[in-house]
Scaffold this active site. Structure first.
Site, PDB file in Angstrom:
ATOM      1  N   GLY A 134      -3.919  16.318 -17.627  1.00 31.83           N
ATOM      2  CA  GLY A 134      -3.322  17.110 -16.502  1.00 31.83           C
ATOM      3  C   GLY A 134      -3.620  16.305 -15.363  1.00 31.83           C
ATOM      4  N   ARG A 135      -3.575  17.146 -14.181  1.00 33.44           N
ATOM      5  CA  ARG A 135      -4.015  16.687 -12.788  1.00 33.44           C
ATOM      6  C   ARG A 135      -5.364  15.613 -12.823  1.00 33.44           C
ATOM      7  NH1 ARG A 135      -1.812  21.554 -11.767  1.00 33.44           N
ATOM      8  NH2 ARG A 135      -3.758  22.385 -11.975  1.00 33.44           N
ATOM      9  N   PRO A 159       3.244  16.047 -25.657  1.00 30.80           N
ATOM     10  CA  PRO A 159       3.361  14.828 -24.995  1.00 30.80           C
ATOM     11  C   PRO A 159       3.456  15.204 -23.580  1.00 30.80           C
ATOM     12  CG  PRO A 159       4.341  14.593 -27.190  1.00 30.80           C
ATOM     13  CD  PRO A 159       3.927  15.977 -27.030  1.00 30.80           C
ATOM     14  N   HIS A 265     -22.595  21.969 -13.176  1.00 34.70           N
ATOM     15  CA  HIS A 265     -21.286  22.414 -12.716  1.00 34.70           C
ATOM     16  C   HIS A 265     -21.017  22.125 -11.214  1.00 34.70           C
ATOM     17  CE1 HIS A 265     -17.836  25.152 -13.929  1.00 34.70           C
ATOM     18  NE2 HIS A 265     -17.351  24.230 -13.429  1.00 34.70           N
ATOM     19  N   ILE A 266     -20.911  20.720 -11.098  1.00 34.90           N
ATOM     20  CA  ILE A 266     -20.811  20.480  -9.351  1.00 34.90           C
ATOM     21  C   ILE A 266     -19.416  19.642  -9.234  1.00 34.90           C
ATOM     22  CG2 ILE A 266     -23.248  20.635  -8.744  1.00 34.90           C
ATOM     23  CD1 ILE A 266     -23.470  17.331  -9.127  1.00 34.90           C
TER      24      ILE A 266
END
Length: 300
Positions: A134-135, A159, A265-266
């Protein structure tokens, strides 16, 4: 409008959340809050909009929101660059054993130069596999290309030729991605289809020199299986920015492994990114309350 705010960096206690949401029209939340039927029942029929200051929304019950016709805003795009930077930093720290090296320097383990001491794995000439193009996956690949990566592979629910062409990356099944990649980077969303997808089956197919990186969601990984793969030497190392649960208990077995780097989680933790997320979440909420189009909405 009237605003009720939990003014603390710590998550709002569940009982307090249930009490304060009664009768509200809009709810601005973080990924630390579970927005389920209990919260929605407590809020009542006046609730029209939920806006989360996160790109992930697995903490929100989409089925309940859809059933009650409550709109959902989220904050993609604005954290893409920061998350990609952190992913690359975590990969380099893990593969080049930077935290181990710092510990050796501090503890007196740094002696005379030794040919094979503190050797890790480089990106030049490597194959990088991305689980979830994804992004963020694309942004990670773009940053890794200058390191001399030879080939990019990716696995997705389907795809994504236009996204892949920009890298370029080849779409392959998960099994082939596991078998062929020197580095596997997890960037997919947590869904019923991806929950626990990184498990003993996948780890057993990986090279014993492979590096595993996860900056998506902890639930994508079976952590017991990952621990076994790392402890047995079946894979070389892992870097995690996300775990299950969060925070991960300090006595968790993964913390005892030298070949596992764990961050709290940074990925989106830059001043500009967090500010942009906060503003976007607020604007989504206000737009939803006005009945206007949100800048970023999850269409249910």
């Amino acid at each position: 409008c009237h605003i009720e705010q939990w003014d603390s960096d710590d998550p709002v206690p569940r009982a307090e959340l249930l009490k304060k949401v009664a009768g509200i029209q809009g709810l601005y939340c973080l990924l630390s809050e579970t927005i389920d039927s209990e919260v929605l029942d407590a809020a009542g029929p006046s609730l029209r909009v939920v806006s989360t200051m996160s790109v992930g929304y697995d903490h929100v019950s989409l089925e309940e929101l859809k059933r009650r016709r409550i709109r959902l805003g989220y904050t993609p795009d604005v954290l893409t660059e920061a998350a990609a930077e952190l992913t690359v930093a975590l990969l380099l720290a893990t593969s080049r054993r930077l935290l181990e090296a710092v510990d050796e320097a501090k503890s007196g383990g740094w002696g005379s130069w030794k040919p094979l001491w503190m050797c890790g794995y480089g990106l030049t000439g490597s194959t990088v596999g991305i689980l979830g193009l994804g992004r963020i996956g694309k942004a990670v690949a773009t940053r890794l290309k200058p390191f001399g990566v030879k080939k990019f592979l990716y696995t997705n629910s389907a795809p994504r030729p236009e996204m892949a062409a920009a890298i370029p990356a080849e779409f392959v099944p998960l099994e082939e991605l596991a078998q062929c990649s020197d580095f596997i980077i997890v960037c997919c969303a947590l869904t019923p289809g991806t929950k626990g997808i990184c498990n003993s089956r996948m780890f057993s197919q990986m090279k014993d020199t492979a590096i595993f990186i996860n900056t998506s969601r902890g639930g994508v990984v079976n952590q017991d299986d990952l621990h076994q793969a790392l402890a047995s030497g079946h894979i070389a190392a892992a870097g995690l920015d996300v775990t299950m649960p969060e925070p991960l208990p300090t006595d968790h077995p993964l913390f005892k492994l030298k070949n596992c780097v764990i961050l709290p989680h940074i990925a989106s933790a830059t001043w500009s990114t967090r500010n942009a997320m906060a503003v976007l979440a607020a604007n989504n909420l206000l737009a939803g309350l006005r009945g206007d189009a949100m800048e970023k909405e999850v269409f249910l």
